[in-house]
Structure formats: C-alpha cells, structure tokens
Design a protein around this motif. Structure first.
Motif, PDB file in Angstrom:
ATOM      1  N   LYS A  53     -34.267   9.258 -71.939  1.00  0.00           N
ATOM      2  CA  LYS A  53     -33.007   9.999 -71.915  1.00  0.00           C
ATOM      3  C   LYS A  53     -33.148  11.342 -71.207  1.00  0.00           C
ATOM      4  O   LYS A  53     -32.250  11.774 -70.469  1.00  0.00           O
ATOM      5  N   ASN A  54     -34.283  12.025 -71.432  1.00  0.00           N
ATOM      6  CA  ASN A  54     -34.475  13.350 -70.858  1.00  0.00           C
ATOM      7  C   ASN A  54     -35.172  13.331 -69.498  1.00  0.00           C
ATOM      8  O   ASN A  54     -35.468  14.394 -68.947  1.00  0.00           O
ATOM      9  N   GLY A  55     -35.461  12.132 -68.976  1.00  0.00           N
ATOM     10  CA  GLY A  55     -36.042  12.039 -67.644  1.00  0.00           C
ATOM     11  C   GLY A  55     -37.476  12.492 -67.539  1.00  0.00           C
ATOM     12  O   GLY A  55     -37.947  12.883 -66.472  1.00  0.00           O
ATOM     13  N   LYS A  56     -38.212  12.453 -68.667  1.00  0.00           N
ATOM     14  CA  LYS A  56     -39.630  12.793 -68.686  1.00  0.00           C
ATOM     15  C   LYS A  56     -40.403  11.687 -69.410  1.00  0.00           C
ATOM     16  O   LYS A  56     -39.848  10.944 -70.223  1.00  0.00           O
ATOM     17  N   VAL A  57     -41.686  11.625 -69.128  1.00  0.00           N
ATOM     18  CA  VAL A  57     -42.557  10.609 -69.730  1.00  0.00           C
ATOM     19  C   VAL A  57     -42.641  10.800 -71.239  1.00  0.00           C
ATOM     20  O   VAL A  57     -42.714  11.926 -71.742  1.00  0.00           O
TER      21      VAL A  57
ATOM     22  N   ARG B 196     -57.012  17.557 -64.222  1.00  0.00           N
ATOM     23  CA  ARG B 196     -55.763  18.306 -64.093  1.00  0.00           C
ATOM     24  C   ARG B 196     -54.619  17.457 -63.573  1.00  0.00           C
ATOM     25  O   ARG B 196     -53.471  17.901 -63.568  1.00  0.00           O
ATOM     26  N   ASN B 197     -54.932  16.245 -63.132  1.00  0.00           N
ATOM     27  CA  ASN B 197     -53.887  15.379 -62.592  1.00  0.00           C
ATOM     28  C   ASN B 197     -54.366  13.938 -62.634  1.00  0.00           C
ATOM     29  O   ASN B 197     -55.506  13.649 -63.037  1.00  0.00           O
TER      30      ASN B 197
ATOM     31  N   ALA C 227     -46.816  15.074 -66.831  1.00  0.00           N
ATOM     32  CA  ALA C 227     -45.587  15.852 -66.654  1.00  0.00           C
ATOM     33  C   ALA C 227     -44.945  15.612 -65.293  1.00  0.00           C
ATOM     34  O   ALA C 227     -43.762  15.932 -65.092  1.00  0.00           O
ATOM     35  N   GLU C 228     -45.708  15.050 -64.356  1.00  0.00           N
ATOM     36  CA  GLU C 228     -45.177  14.750 -63.025  1.00  0.00           C
ATOM     37  C   GLU C 228     -44.422  13.422 -62.990  1.00  0.00           C
ATOM     38  O   GLU C 228     -43.873  13.042 -61.961  1.00  0.00           O
TER      39      GLU C 228
ATOM     40  N   ASP D 256     -43.889  13.858 -75.988  1.00  0.00           N
ATOM     41  CA  ASP D 256     -42.695  13.886 -75.155  1.00  0.00           C
ATOM     42  C   ASP D 256     -42.824  15.031 -74.153  1.00  0.00           C
ATOM     43  O   ASP D 256     -42.838  16.208 -74.531  1.00  0.00           O
ATOM     44  N   PHE D 257     -42.954  14.696 -72.868  1.00  0.00           N
ATOM     45  CA  PHE D 257     -43.151  15.732 -71.859  1.00  0.00           C
ATOM     46  C   PHE D 257     -41.875  16.523 -71.556  1.00  0.00           C
ATOM     47  O   PHE D 257     -41.927  17.503 -70.810  1.00  0.00           O
ATOM     48  N   SER D 258     -40.766  16.135 -72.154  1.00  0.00           N
ATOM     49  CA  SER D 258     -39.574  16.969 -72.038  1.00  0.00           C
ATOM     50  C   SER D 258     -39.582  18.083 -73.076  1.00  0.00           C
ATOM     51  O   SER D 258     -38.788  19.028 -72.998  1.00  0.00           O
ATOM     52  N   ASP D 259     -40.478  17.976 -74.068  1.00  0.00           N
ATOM     53  CA  ASP D 259     -40.555  18.973 -75.143  1.00  0.00           C
ATOM     54  C   ASP D 259     -41.964  18.915 -75.714  1.00  0.00           C
ATOM     55  O   ASP D 259     -42.170  18.573 -76.876  1.00  0.00           O
ATOM     56  N   ILE D 260     -42.941  19.256 -74.886  1.00  0.00           N
ATOM     57  CA  ILE D 260     -44.345  19.031 -75.223  1.00  0.00           C
ATOM     58  C   ILE D 260     -44.749  19.747 -76.505  1.00  0.00           C
ATOM     59  O   ILE D 260     -45.610  19.272 -77.257  1.00  0.00           O
TER      60      ILE D 260
END
Length: 798
Positions: A261-265, A413-414, A437-438, A738-742
């Motif tokens: 819903k929030n467009g994040k992983v 880091r990625n 987060a990407e 939730d990466f929209s609200d880590i």
C-alpha cells in the motif's frame, strides 16, 4: 531402590538450590542493566540503553568497542546457553550431565567438527575485520566470566566457568550446521526399507518431487528498464532432552513495492527452531558513527544471522539441500585395516579421542575414517552389522568461511555488496531472504552444490567408491536457485522444493507444499499489503492442504461401520476450512485420525522401531497427502494377516474409528469438548527443568497454543500414541520490517530476552507470543533514550 535414588537426587538438588539462595542474594545473581562499569580494551566510553523488554541498544564510537560491549551484555544474559552450545560439537556434554550423554559426545566427536575448527582457525587472517571483531566480542564475554556473577546453572551442574576462544565460535557454527541436516534421519532408513521390503515399497513414498506441487520459482535479475531416521536418532533424542535448539524449518517472504500500500518493501521472517529456554535468539541493536544494525544473535556468535538497518533487511530459512551422504565401504578380505578406493586399497585412518565424564573416569575410544568420512559402526547405535558405513559431510570437507559471509552480510550497504558475501556459505544450505529501501527483493539458495553421478540419487547408502571431494564439478553460485526482483513482485521460501536453473534438480529433504501453497495463495490475492496485514499473515493458522486430505479419506470411508456420533464428527470435518484455533475440534480429530492412518498403513511392514524413525522425517510429512489420495498401494495390505488382503477403505475406516474411540476415552463422550486447546500446548524447556521439582522455576509454560504442523504459524509436534500434541518447534521469532516506516518494525521472542531466571526479562514475552502479539524493534535514538528503562555505561580501564 531406583525410586529412592531419584528422590535422593531431587532432595540433593533442592538442598543445593537452598544453599545458593542462602549464600548468595538473588540480586547478586541477576544481570546488571544499569550503573557504570569498567571494560578492558575499550578506547572510548560506550552506553547501553535497555528498553522495556531488556534489549540492549549499544552506542559506541567505533565497532571494536561496540562488539566488545556486545560480548559482555550477551554473556550476562546468556552465558549458560553459550556454554552448552560450544560443548556440543566437541563432545563435552558428558562433563556437565554425566554418562547419559556419552553416546551423543561420541557421535559429535566422530563428525570431526573439532578437527575442522582447528584447521579453520589455523588458517585465519588474524588481522581481518572478521577476526578482529570476533576477538573483541570474545573479550567482552571473557571479562564477564572473570568479573560477573556465576549463572545458577553452573552451581547446579558443578562446572567451572572458562574463557571463550575463537575455536568456540566455529564449534558452535558446526553444531548449528549439523542441526540443519536431515539426511542422517532419512538415508539409512530408506536403505533399510529397501533392503528389508524391496524397491517396490519405495514407489509410494514419493521420494522424488511431484511436478504438480508448489515450487519456489527462480528469476534472474533484469535491468530496471526491462522490468536418515536412524543414524542419529539417539543423538536427536538426547539433545531434545537437554532442550537444546535444533533447526527445523522456516517461513519468509518479501513483498516488492508494487504489491504494498505504501509503495515500499515489507519483509517477513520466522525461522522454525526447537523451543527451549532460553530461546535461541538474543536481540541487540548496535550503533556507531559508521555502522548500525539491529540483529538476532546466536549464543557465542558475534555476527547476527538475522538483521536489518535503515537500508536493508535479511533473514533465512533452511534450503534443505542434501549435504550429507553415506557410503558402504569394502574392507580388504584379509587385511581388515584396509578398504577399497578408486586408486586401490587404502588404510583406514584411526582417530583416538578421550571424553571426560562427570563423576566418573575418562572414556577413551577410537573410530576409523575413510576418504568419505568417519565410519559410524560402533559410533551410532543404529548402524548395525559388519559392513562399514562412512558419512560424508559437506561442512567438514570444505573450507569454512561462514563467519566471513556473516561479516559481509552484516556490513553490506546495498544488494550488490550483500550478494557478494553469499558464495562463502557452503554448509548448511540456507535460503537467504533480502529486501531493501531501494525496492529490491531477492532470494538466494546459498550452499555449495555439486553435480556428480550420485548427485540425483543420494537418499540411500551409496555403494561405490566416489570421492565427493572431487565430483564432476561444483556449481558456480550463479547456478544456484535464486529469484531477484521477479515480475510477480515477491519472493518467498517455506523449505519447499526450488525449481532448477542449472538443468538439474537439487536433491534434498524438502518439506511438503502446505505452507508454500498458503503463502503463495495469500500473496497472489492482494496488491495493497500493509504491515498489519503481514502481521496477521505470519500468525495464520489455516491449512490449505488438510481439508483436501479429509476429502480424499472420506471418499473411501465405509459409513455403515460408523455410529451416529462418529458420522456427525466426520461431517464436521467435511466442512472444515482448515482452521487450527484453540476452540476448534477438527484439528484434534484430524491428527488422531492421521496418526492411526499412518500407523495402520506402515507399522506392520516397518515394525515399531523403523515406524518411529519414519515419523520423525520430512519424508513422512511429504507422504501424508499423496498416500491419502492414492487408491492403490502395496502398503494397504497388513502383512500380519495372511488370509486376507486389506484395502484402503479398511485402513481408513478402522483408523477413523480408532481415533474417535481414543478421543472419547481420553477427552470424554461430548465431542464438542474435544477442543484443540486441550491437546495442543507449548512449554519452553530448560535443561535443569528436567528435574521435576525445578521445572516450574526454569521452564516457561505450558500454554495452550494455536497453529499446528505445516501451517504458516507452524507449531510442530511429533506423532505418537499419547494423543497430547506437545509442541516441540515453531517460530523462533516473528519479524515484520516495513521500509515505509522502518522505526516501527515489529518482532517478538517466544519467552524473553534473558536466559537468567532471576531476570525480569526471562519470560516477559511468553504470553504475548502465544497470543500472536508484537513489540517494536526500536531504532530511533531519541525514542530509545527517552523510553529507556535503564542505562549501563562502560568506561575504559585506566
């Protein structure tokens, strides 16, 4: 006489406990969560903020100081657990628990974990960051050992504290690697079945994967523009009795931004491990100017196996690939010290070992080794006969770089840096799950996989002279099963079979499709996932397979042989949707029916001992649904009744009647009262809790608990004759990130953060856990400091 002896032991233990309480205050035995202390080798002051659940948030100026502090605070909550974990792989449990652990110690010593560790440590670069931080962690543990209070378990068992070394880290890794293995439960059993009954009896066991089952799909990343049981059953029982965690399975799924819903992983993981007290994971949050990680640590290991930060999250499930093989060796007809190899006759290597036994004399023994590995005859009680059987294990045959892999994963880091660390994992095989987060989601089956003439037929004791140290070839990591940013916008793993991307299947001990089918069904049906949705899903208790098993069995039930009450219960099962809630009666009936169905199908051919071994394998779990669906099988006939050939209808009907009568006798005539909560319970056992008088002090529970075998909220138990389904393994944590609200990501532990029974955090999450509740994994520094329950400051020694 025996009863008097037992009473005497209990009285003695109680006297010891009383003496401890009389001589040492409870406060002195408790962990220290606040105040100031000196910590050797610190370069700068570190601060540890403990949140309301006893989780340390470590703030340091550099990583060396942070990991040194981590070692200290980890030890003060989990030193007893660390002590046991480092002893298992080196055969040192008899020093603690006496001669009852002798066979277990012999077995683990014969695996060669200690020898592999010595080789690994001798080759380490002592200046590498992996070793440097590991040593800092050990320094912290050792200072607590030297200065901190002695855990009560050391008093009760009479053992002394001793410093930890690098070898202890790698010995713990060795135990962890073996606890993943399923071959030792399966291969010898299948060989015995084939030898005893013939190959025809193996056809219906579905040794190969059903092409119609749910597989984990592979996907190569595209550009953004493109968009055995028998050999170690005694070991397993012994370790189970000691309440040491054994790795059982796991779930994980990572949902891409397109489906949230929030467009994040959103990342979810719940590794399935044997329940114990203390529970397996220790949570800690480390923060330095250049490094931050919120991790889940095993006792005595400096790097987390599960972790996240603001950039990425990772977790794992068992790959379940086959990394153990057994070989018949051929001894020379006249020179018994020699065996046949491809190059001719070679001499057995003899290895001498000494086991120290508490309150007894040392035990000396010798075992033999071949190019394949140790000869298990005389080591494992279940290996019978004169023909030597050797065990080849990937873990000891290849260089161990797991700690370097964990360092790389922890410091990545990625996605690219993270993936570059994974080829260093050779055994045990792990499904590494990833999200960031990407917007990247990924899954990699991480293990050393080989192609060889035997590689597709490894579920039996092999009879050739293959040297698996030099197979046809080892696959490049790029050929391992994996999925990176697939177009279906999620990745998942539930220990089920992966599809192939290298032109071959990967032999293994995969679990049935039950959990995978449910996970895929739920993920496919929704494109607006939220953290609350995922929290609900990770607690899901619905089986998508068990109702179909009921349908298949009902199709052949002879209702004329059933009473009215029995038909009424059967009709309830037919409309069951697969729920396993506390107030359901259907799972109670289902599992009794399945137990008798399996017993009446297999026990006459296998015998009680082999049947019990069969019940403990993943193969058994994979057999239930296919056997329920089959109309014809050689197993239906009871070989003990010579004059009649039994049919599936007879087996299924008889099993249902037996289940009904058993439940009626055990739970009463009112079948509406046969609720799941009465038979399905969870207790977290501590090794000292085996003493009944101390059980309530050390153990946590029991609790009635929702869930069952092979649902997402997987609460595993053994099928046996007593009808009480005591849960043995399940989610060792439930994490949702939730990466929209880590900063509001959620988690839970099965009991509590501390392994010290005098700590308030020994069991403060236990009731939350059984209710499916969560708590925050705090990462916001301001919130941590403002809500911290206590502050422990470490200062450098002058």
């Amino acid at each position: 006489m025996k009863r008097i002896k037992v009473i005497g032991v209990v009285v003695l233990v109680l006297l010891v406990v009383s003496a401890i309480f009389a001589g040492v205050s409870v406060q002195a035995l408790s962990p220290t969560y606040e105040g100031e202390s000196k910590l050797s080798k610190l370069s700068h002051e570190t601060k540890v903020y403990y949140d309301s659940y006893g989780i340390p948030h470590i703030y340091a100026d550099n990583e060396d100081d942070a990991f040194r502090t981590l070692g200290y605070v980890h030890a003060q909550d989990r030193l007893w657990q660390m002590e046991l974990l480092r002893r298992i792989g080196t055969g040192r449990l008899s020093e603690v628990f006496g001669s009852k652990m002798l066979n277990t110690d012999k077995f683990f010593l014969s695996l060669g974990i200690d020898e592999a560790t010595k080789q690994t440590v001798s080759e380490l670069d002592l200046n590498s960051p992996t070793v440097r931080l590991s040593q800092a962690y050990l320094d912290g543990i050792n200072q607590f050992i030297e200065e901190g209070p002695t855990p009560i378990e050391f008093y009760l068992t009479g053992i002394d504290k001793a410093p930890f070394q690098l070898e202890d880290i790698y010995n713990t890794v060795g135990y962890m690697a073996f606890s993943f293995a399923m071959a030792h439960k399966t291969d010898p059993l299948l060989t015995n079945i084939k030898d005893k009954l013939g190959a025809e009896y193996l056809k219906d066991l579905d040794l190969n994967v059903d092409p119609n089952t749910v597989w984990i799909k592979n996907h190569k990343e595209e550009s953004k523009e493109a968009l055995h049981n028998s050999i170690a059953s005694s070991v397993t029982k012994a370790l189970g009795a000691l309440s040491l965690p054994l790795i059982e399975g796991s779930n994980s799924w990572v949902i891409a931004p397109e489906k949230t819903k929030n467009g994040k992983v959103i990342f979810a993981n719940d590794p399935h491990i044997g329940f114990s007290q203390p529970a397996v994971w220790y949570e800690a949050h480390i923060n330095t100017p250049n490094f931050e990680k919120y991790g889940y640590f095993m006792g005595g290991m400096p790097f987390p196996l599960l972790a996240h930060d603001r950039n990425l999250a990772y977790g794992m499930t068992m790959f379940e690939n086959d990394d153990i093989d057994f070989f018949y060796e051929e001894s020379h007809p006249t020179e018994k010290e020699k065996y046949r190899t491809k190059e001719g006759w070679s001499t057995y290597e003899k290895v001498n070992k000494i086991i120290k036994i508490k309150d007894s004399t040392d035990f000396e023994f010798t075992y033999r080794k071949t190019v394949h590995g140790p000869i298990l005859n005389g080591i494992a009680d279940q290996v019978k006969g004169e023909r030597p059987i050797a065990m080849w294990w990937m873990f000891t045959q290849h260089k161990n770089e797991l700690m370097d892999a964990l360092y790389g994963m922890t410091h990545a880091r990625n996605k690219t840096e993270f993936q570059n660390a994974l080829p260093k994992i050779h055994a045990p095989g792990l499904n590494i799950m990833y999200g960031d987060a990407e917007g990247n989601v990924a899954w990699w089956a991480s293990a050393k996989i080989y192609k060889d003439a035997n590689s597709a037929h490894t579920k039996f004791v092999l009879q050739d002279t293959s040297d698996l140290k030099a197979p046809e070839r080892y696959l490049d990591f790029s050929e391992n099963p994996q999925a990176i940013n697939p177009p279906w916008n999620y990745v998942y793993s539930a220990n089920n079979q992966p599809d192939s991307i290298a032109g071959m299947q990967y032999p293994g001990y995969y679990l049935p499709e039950n959990r995978a089918k449910r996970i895929v069904g739920l993920l496919e049906a929704k494109n607006d996932w939220t953290i609350d949705d995922v929290k609900g899903m990770i607690n899901d208790v619905v089986s998508s397979v068990n109702p179909s098993i009921i349908t298949d069995l009902n199709g052949v039930v002879n209702r004329e042989e059933l009473s009215g009450a029995q038909i009424s219960v059967l009709d309830k099962l037919l409309v069951w949707k697969g729920e396993n809630n506390l107030d359901n009666i259907e799972p109670t009936v289902f599992h009794r029916w399945i137990y008798f169905f399996l017993k009446n199908t297999f026990v006459d051919e296998l015998g009680e001992e082999m049947f019990d071994q069969f019940l403990s394998t993943h193969l058994l779990k994979r057999t239930i649904a296919p056997m329920a669906a089959k109309n014809e099988s050689i197993w239906w006939d009871n070989i003990e009744t010579q004059s009649v050939v039994e049919t599936k209808t007879q087996i299924v009907t008889e099993s249902f009647v037996q289940a009904f009568e058993y439940l009626e006798n055990d739970l009463g005539a009112d079948n509406g009262a046969w609720t799941w909560e009465k038979v399905h319970t969870l207790e977290h056992p501590h090794p000292i809790g085996q003493v009944e008088a101390l059980r309530s002090f050390f153990n946590v529970g029991p609790f009635p608990v929702e869930g069952t075998r092979e649902v997402i909220n997987n609460m595993a138990f053994n099928y046996d004759g007593d009808g009480m389904h005591h849960v043995t393994a399940g989610p060792s944590t439930r994490r949702v990130i939730d990466f929209s609200d880590i900063e509001n990501s959620m988690s839970i532990l099965p009991t509590g953060q501390s392994g010290n029974p005098f700590s308030e955090h020994y069991d403060d999450q236990a009731e939350m856990y059984v209710k499916g509740e969560f708590r925050k994994m705090l990462m916001n520094e301001k919130e941590i400091k403002e809500t911290s329950k206590s502050l422990l400051t470490f200062k450098p020694t002058e």
